[in-house]
Design a protein around this motif. Structure first.
Motif, short mmCIF file in Angstrom:
data_model
loop_
_atom_site.label_atom_id
_atom_site.label_comp_id
_atom_site.label_asym_id
_atom_site.label_seq_id
_atom_site.Cartn_x
_atom_site.Cartn_y
_atom_site.Cartn_z
N PHE A 93 0.82 -1.21 0.00
CA PHE A 93 0.00 0.00 0.00
C PHE A 93 0.86 1.27 0.00
CE2 PHE A 93 -2.26 -3.46 2.03
CZ PHE A 93 -3.42 -3.51 1.28
N PRO A 94 1.31 1.71 -1.19
CA PRO A 94 2.09 2.94 -1.27
C PRO A 94 1.23 4.15 -0.89
CG PRO A 94 2.13 1.74 -3.36
CD PRO A 94 1.12 1.09 -2.49
N PRO A 95 1.87 5.23 -0.44
CA PRO A 95 1.12 6.45 -0.13
C PRO A 95 0.64 7.13 -1.42
CG PRO A 95 3.46 6.85 0.12
CD PRO A 95 3.30 5.38 -0.16
N ASN A 96 -0.32 8.01 -1.29
CA ASN A 96 -0.88 8.70 -2.45
C ASN A 96 0.18 9.48 -3.23
OD1 ASN A 96 -3.52 7.79 -2.29
ND2 ASN A 96 -4.10 9.41 -0.86
N ASP A 97 1.18 10.04 -2.53
CA ASP A 97 2.19 10.81 -3.26
C ASP A 97 3.04 9.92 -4.18
OD1 ASP A 97 3.60 9.66 -1.12
OD2 ASP A 97 4.77 11.46 -0.72
N TRP A 98 3.14 8.63 -3.87
CA TRP A 98 3.84 7.71 -4.75
C TRP A 98 3.06 7.54 -6.05
CZ3 TRP A 98 2.88 2.85 -6.88
CH2 TRP A 98 3.98 2.20 -7.44
N PHE A 99 1.73 7.43 -5.95
CA PHE A 99 0.90 7.33 -7.14
C PHE A 99 0.97 8.62 -7.96
CE2 PHE A 99 -1.00 3.97 -4.55
CZ PHE A 99 -1.14 2.96 -5.48
N THR A 100 1.05 9.75 -7.28
CA THR A 100 1.19 11.04 -7.97
C THR A 100 2.52 11.08 -8.74
OG1 THR A 100 -0.16 12.16 -6.31
CG2 THR A 100 1.27 13.55 -7.66
N LEU A 101 3.60 10.62 -8.10
CA LEU A 101 4.90 10.54 -8.77
C LEU A 101 4.82 9.63 -9.99
CD1 LEU A 101 7.99 10.96 -8.96
CD2 LEU A 101 8.21 9.00 -7.40
N ALA A 102 4.20 8.47 -9.85
CA ALA A 102 4.08 7.54 -10.98
C ALA A 102 3.32 8.21 -12.13
CB ALA A 102 3.37 6.27 -10.54
N ALA A 103 2.24 8.91 -11.81
CA ALA A 103 1.46 9.58 -12.85
C ALA A 103 2.23 10.72 -13.49
CB ALA A 103 0.15 10.09 -12.26
N THR A 104 3.02 11.44 -12.72
CA THR A 104 3.85 12.52 -13.27
C THR A 104 4.87 11.95 -14.25
OG1 THR A 104 3.56 13.82 -11.25
CG2 THR A 104 5.43 14.40 -12.68
N ALA A 105 5.53 10.87 -13.86
CA ALA A 105 6.49 10.21 -14.74
C ALA A 105 5.78 9.62 -15.96
CB ALA A 105 7.25 9.14 -13.99
N GLY A 106 4.62 9.02 -15.73
CA GLY A 106 3.85 8.45 -16.83
C GLY A 106 3.41 9.51 -17.84
N ASN A 107 3.05 10.68 -17.35
CA ASN A 107 2.69 11.78 -18.23
C ASN A 107 3.89 12.22 -19.08
OD1 ASN A 107 2.93 15.04 -18.22
ND2 ASN A 107 0.89 14.38 -18.87
N ALA A 108 5.07 12.23 -18.48
CA ALA A 108 6.28 12.60 -19.21
C ALA A 108 6.58 11.61 -20.34
CB ALA A 108 7.48 12.68 -18.26
N VAL A 109 6.19 10.36 -20.15
CA VAL A 109 6.42 9.33 -21.16
C VAL A 109 5.31 9.31 -22.21
CG1 VAL A 109 6.62 6.83 -21.56
CG2 VAL A 109 7.76 7.88 -19.59
N THR A 110 4.05 9.30 -21.76
CA THR A 110 2.92 9.06 -22.66
C THR A 110 2.22 10.31 -23.15
OG1 THR A 110 1.26 8.93 -20.91
CG2 THR A 110 2.46 6.89 -21.44
N GLY A 111 2.31 11.41 -22.39
CA GLY A 111 1.57 12.62 -22.71
C GLY A 111 0.12 12.57 -22.27
#
Length: 162
Positions: A87-105
């Motif tokens: 169970f990662p914290p919400n900020d970990w999911f935010t980081l993943a989404a930020t990185a994912g946005n940088a890759v996928t747009g």
């Protein structure tokens, strides 16, 4: 332990997206497209370049740790892992989404919601894996609570159909 997570993440994505994506080209992470993605990841997440994989198909970052598998001909995705619990914290999911946005747009909020959805589905599934497809991105994950738990989230540009 980290090497197991990185290998597991690659294997998870290979299962989700198909065997041909497992063949990143030699030095593919050094292509102009991959260099641009690498720069966006570093700028948006404040991570730092650590090293290329021996084949040159992957870029490893540190602070925070993540891996970019980049081969524009086959697959491009960012992978993050959490090995403290299931169970990662919400900020970990935010980081993943930020990185994912940088890759996928793809929109960051949509990626974050998809990562949470994928995480919940993986925790419920007997095979501990799940996938969520979005326009312009595929979110794959593995999540479990056994042996202290862990989570892997991969955010990929969907495989091109040539």
């Amino acid at each position: 332990m980290r090497q197991w997570w990185q290998l597991s993440s690659v294997l998870t994505l290979c299962l989700i997206l198909g065997a041909p994506v497992c063949r990143a080209g030699e030095r593919s992470a050094e292509t102009p497209e991959c260099r641009e993605i690498t720069a966006r990841i570093m700028e948006r997440t404040n991570t730092h370049f650590d090293h290329f994989s021996p084949s040159g198909g992957s870029v490893f970052f540190k602070g925070p740790n993540m891996v970019l598998i980049c081969d524009p001909k086959f697959v491009t995705y960012i992978s993050l892992n959490w090995d403290t619990s299931g169970f990662p914290p919400n900020d970990w999911f935010t980081l993943a989404a930020t990185a994912g946005n940088a890759v996928t747009g793809t929109d960051q909020k949509k990626l974050e919601a998809a990562a949470h959805q994928c995480h919940r589905a993986a925790l419920k599934g007997t095979d501990e894996q799940a996938t969520v497809a979005l326009p312009g991105a595929t979110v794959g994950c593995q999540a479990f609570t056994r042996d202290g738990g862990g989570v892997i989230v991969d955010m990929a540009i969907p495989r091109r159909k040539d």
